[in-house]
Structure formats: structure tokens, C-alpha cells
Write an enzyme that holds these catalytic residues in place. Structure first.
Site, PDB file in Angstrom:
ATOM      1  N   ARG A 186      36.884  39.551  32.330  1.00  0.00           N
ATOM      2  CA  ARG A 186      36.166  38.354  31.573  1.00  0.00           C
ATOM      3  C   ARG A 186      35.349  38.436  30.431  1.00  0.00           C
ATOM      4  O   ARG A 186      34.217  37.074  30.232  1.00  0.00           O
ATOM      5  CB  ARG A 186      35.146  37.240  33.077  1.00  0.00           C
ATOM      6  CG  ARG A 186      36.452  37.980  34.474  1.00  0.00           C
ATOM      7  CD  ARG A 186      37.521  37.460  34.345  1.00  0.00           C
ATOM      8  NE  ARG A 186      38.273  36.671  35.364  1.00  0.00           N
ATOM      9  CZ  ARG A 186      39.716  35.806  35.076  1.00  0.00           C
ATOM     10  NH1 ARG A 186      39.921  35.523  33.823  1.00  0.00           N
ATOM     11  NH2 ARG A 186      40.068  35.492  36.130  1.00  0.00           N
ATOM     12  N   ASP A 191      45.503  43.877  38.939  1.00  0.00           N
ATOM     13  CA  ASP A 191      45.249  42.307  38.284  1.00  0.00           C
ATOM     14  C   ASP A 191      44.068  41.781  38.246  1.00  0.00           C
ATOM     15  O   ASP A 191      44.021  40.774  38.745  1.00  0.00           O
ATOM     16  CB  ASP A 191      46.700  41.716  38.230  1.00  0.00           C
ATOM     17  CG  ASP A 191      47.095  41.195  37.853  1.00  0.00           C
ATOM     18  OD1 ASP A 191      45.583  40.560  36.697  1.00  0.00           O
ATOM     19  OD2 ASP A 191      47.846  39.743  38.395  1.00  0.00           O
ATOM     20  N   ASN A 214      42.959  37.917  27.479  1.00  0.00           N
ATOM     21  CA  ASN A 214      43.066  36.554  27.403  1.00  0.00           C
ATOM     22  C   ASN A 214      41.755  36.194  28.476  1.00  0.00           C
ATOM     23  O   ASN A 214      40.961  35.437  29.387  1.00  0.00           O
ATOM     24  CB  ASN A 214      43.339  35.771  28.644  1.00  0.00           C
ATOM     25  CG  ASN A 214      43.885  36.511  29.468  1.00  0.00           C
ATOM     26  OD1 ASN A 214      43.891  37.590  30.377  1.00  0.00           O
ATOM     27  ND2 ASN A 214      44.110  35.336  31.028  1.00  0.00           N
TER      28      ASN A 214
END
Length: 446
Positions: free
Chosen positions: A65, A311, A95
Site C-alpha cells: 500500500r 495476495d 497498484n
């Protein structure tokens, strides 16, 4: 750096378990033998009698993050949780905010990790519909690979232009990792159930919306394209029985051009758990049926599936506590992944040797990680000591994720990680962290 001598360990490595000693010097496994004497008075000696020593786990898919989403997590907090869970190396996804789709943004993440990470690190470079020239600049020896979202993307990372996709596959010799879910199928299913339920769609419909068909359609297309172009393809987080038939166990991993992984949550949970866990187990791809779970386990054991990953994708409890359409997908897993797999060992479902193969050896082979993933003389001394008979229960008080919750809360595990070594240094011991960061940037033998 101090030298370390680990005595009397049950060493799990390359398909065998043997009792012996390990001598670590200058961050490297220097000697492995049935008996080793201390070389000097300055050697740190650890008696591992009754414990099992495995190579440090390599997690090939995490979302830590940072930058931009650090209210959920950051590299420091999540790598610390990873080390407590026996994960000594990670590969993080692109991402973030901003997305890791330029060389400049990629190097900024490496700079953050160099200062703050507790575990060894690398990052995926992100592909988009319009950054092929940046992709061509990526150094394959110093970057884990290329990540393409063929479904469930954030920002502009959905690569949905077939011509662009084929050009990327044909233009790079980077390892290409893909998230496979067909976006149009998911949109159509979502529309159908929103018309029926509004925003508050029952969570039990998540695996119907993000269906077997959506997964299979996307993954089969990606594999077809890889075969056409000769690209090196790795399919992330398989979730369906149907998809397992797309992969082979007829050739050794080193020779495979198309590989796949399965994640902890798809092995542990099933759609029966949505009633109790709700959006806490909302992932993309979705947790599906118990039959899918059984088939994934079977494919893992017979080597159609090559790697176990997490994940790891944390969100705050407040974000997850929303109606279906507003609750984000993903959850934290790195602290509990290895102990969860060891629970399957206690249940007789998988051997210790197979766990080490899928979590340590195979990620190193698949990504061609330089001198990690094994307990071998001359390799970097990443290692984990495990007590298989020291039960503990996951509670709010012992969760290390920044988000402060876990889908495993109130689960009692029979096994405990007691020591974690990163590059030869003891960084974690019996719930205590030492104030050292010995992590290094991963490099790749390509």
C-alpha cells in the site's frame, strides 16, 4: 555482523528432513553438517532441539500500500508482520498511488523499501494500455517482473486493448504475472444483482458475480496469448477447479513457460464461510466452493500449481465494514500464511517438504531469485525456526498488520514461528523484534 550457529535443528530442504547444525557467517550459510563446533567465543549459538528449520518464505504477491494508501498499510508495518510469519522476501504489486508504471515511480518504491523494510524486497512493474516504452526500459535482473491486470484493476491499470496486450506479450522477455478475471462478465453479473438488491448485494453472491466463467475465460485467453507469443506467463491466485486443467505437471518447473499459484485464502476458506466472515473474506478472485478448494489442493499436490502465495492486501476495518458494492476486496495474510499451511500439515493434507517446495524453493526457481529459497552453503542465510507443538490463538493483541484485523481472528494454530533470520541476522525471536533492518533488494539470475 555476528556469526550464528544453529544446533540440533530438523532441517527441511529439497525434499528431505535431516537433523543437523547450520553455521552462518557474514549473512551466508557457511557450513551445514551433522555437527559443527563454534569457531570462536563471538558466535551466537541457538539450540533448535525439537524445532524445524526451513528456508525463508518468498511471497511472490503482496500489496503493502505504499505510497499513497498508507492509512491501510506501509512497507515497514507489513514487512514486519511478514517476518513474524516467516516470510523473509516479498514481491510487491504496482497498484499503489501513484501507480508503479514508470521507472521513476518504481525506483521511488525501492528507495522507501531500502530505508524501512524488515524483509528482502522487490517490486512488479505495472503495465497499462499506453506504457509499452516504459516496460521496455525495465531491467530484468533487478526487477521481479511485469504485472498485468486483465480484470479487477485500479486506476488505469486494466489492460483491455487486445492489440496492446499482444504487443506487450510479444515485446518483453520479463516474466509476466497476470490477474485473470473477465471484466465484462463481472460487470454483467453485477448489474443483474444490483437491479435485484441495490447496493446491498448479499456477500454470498460474490463468487457468483466474480464467477468461475469470468476466471476461466480470462486465464484461458492469457495462456493462449502466451503460447502464441512465447511469453513467460505466471497466473496469479487461481480460484477454480476448472482453471487447474489449464496447467501441466509433465515437465519440471525450470522448463515451464506457463505457471500458476494458489493463495492461502483459496485453500482455507470456502463459500460456506461468507455467512460468518462476511466482507472480511471478500477477495478478487472470490473464494468459491469447497469443491474448488479441494481441486486447488489436489492441483497443488500434483504440481500443476507451482507456488503458494498470500495476495496480502489490507484495508481498514471501517472500509471492510460496508455493504457489498462499497466494501473493498482483499485482506491481510502475511503474518499467518505459514502457520496456516502448517495447520494443513497437522491435518495430514500436505507434508513439510511440500510446503517448503511451494513457499520457498519454487518462488526462487520461478522468478530466478539469486541465491535464496534454499538452505545451501553459499546462499543468503534467510531461515525460519518453527515449533510444531506450541499452540497460540490469533487475537487483536498479537496482530501486527497496520489495519489491526485478520480473517484468522480466534483461530488457534498448533505451530509457532520462533525465530526468523534475514541475511544471517536474527531479526525476530519469540514475539520480539530486534532493532535491526538487514533486508536487501532481491536480484535475479536472468
Amino acid at each position: 555482523m555476528n556469526s550464528v550457529l544453529i544446533k540440533n535443528a530438523n532441517i527441511v530442504n529439497e525434499g528431505t528432513i535431516f537433523k543437523g547444525d547450520i553455521y552462518i557467517e557474514n549473512g551466508i550459510f557457511k557450513e551445514i553438517a551433522s555437527h559443527i563446533s563454534a569457531k570462536s567465543d563471538h558466535v551466537q549459538i541457538i539450540d533448535a532441539e525439537g524445532k524445524y528449520l526451513i528456508p525463508g518464505v518468498i511471497d511472490d504477491q503482496v500489496h503493502f500500500r505504499e505510497p499513497g494508501l498508507t492509512h491501510k498499510a506501509n512497507i515497514a508495518t507489513e514487512s514486519k508482520a511478514a517476518v513474524a510469519g516467516g516470510i523473509t522476501s516479498f514481491i510487491e504489486m504496482p497498484n499503489t498511488v501513484p501507480q508503479t508504471t514508470t521507472i521513476e515511480k518504481l525506483e521511488e518504491k525501492f528507495e522507501i523499501a531500502a530505508k524501512t523494510s524488515y524483509a528482502n524486497y522487490s517490486f512488479m512493474f505495472g503495465g497499462t494500455n499506453d506504457n509499452l516504452e516504459e516496460i521496455r526500459k525495465v531491467d530484468k535482473k533487478n526487477v521481479a517482473g511485469l504485472k498485468l491486470f486483465l480484470g479487477s484493476s485500479t486506476g488505469n491499470m486494466l489492460v483491455d486493448n487486445p492489440e496492446v496486450l499482444e504487443k506487450i506479450f510479444a515485446s518483453t522477455d520479463l516474466l509476466i504475472s497476470v490477474h485473470c478475471e473477465d471484466e465484462q462478465t463481472i460487470r454483467d453479473n453485477t448489474k443483474k444483482y444490483k437491479e435485484q438488491y441495490g447496493e446491498d448485494i448479499p456477500i454470498e453472491l460474490h463468487p457468483i458475480i466474480r464467477s468461475e466463467e469470468a476466471c476461466y475465460l480470462s486465464s484461458s485467453k492469457a495462456i493462449e496469448l502466451a503460447k502464441k507469443t512465447g511469453a513467460r506467463l505466471h497466473v496469479f491466485h487461481l480460484s477454480t477447479a476448472k482453471e487447474t486443467d489449464l496447467f501441466t505437471n509433465k515437465i519440471p518447473l525450470k522448463e515451464k513457460k506457463i505457471t500458476a499459484e494458489v493463495c492461502i485464502h483459496h485453500l482455507w476458506f470456502s463459500d460456506a464461510d461468507y455467512k460468518e466472515k462476511g466482507t472480511l473474506i471478500k477477495w478478487n478472485p472470490a473464494v468459491k466452493t469447497s469443491k474448488d478448494r479441494e481441486a486447488l489442493f489436489e492441483a497443488l499436490l500434483d504440481d500443476r500449481l507451482d507456488v503458494i502465495a498470500t495476495d496480502h492486501a489490507p484495508h481498514t476495518a471501517e472500509e471492510k465494514d460496508n455493504v457489498y458494492t462499497k466494501a473493498p476486496s482483499g485482506g491481510p495474510l502475511v503474518q499467518h500464511a505459514l502457520t496456516a499451511m502448517l495447520e494443513f500439515y497437522h491435518q495430514g493434507k500436505i507434508s513439510l517438504e511440500k510446503i517448503v517446495e511451494k513457499m520457498c524453493h519454487n518462488p526462487a526457481i520461478l522468478f530466478q531469485v539469486h541465491k535464496r529459497g534454499y538452505i545451501k552453503e553459499g546462499y543468503f542465510a534467510d531461515a525460519v525456526l518453527v515449533d510444531l507443538n506450541d499452540p497460540w490463538t490469533v487475537t487483536k493483541d498479537n496482530i501486527l498488520y497496520k489495519c489491526g484485523w485478520s480473517p484468522f481472528e480466534e483461530t488457534t494454530f498448533k505451530s509457532r514461528i520462533t525465530h526468523t533470520f534475514v541475511n544471517g541476522g536474527l531479526v525476530y525471536e519469540n514475539s520480539r523484534f530486534y532493532d535491526v533492518k538487514l533486508a536487501q533488494r532481491l536480484t535475479f539470475d536472468r
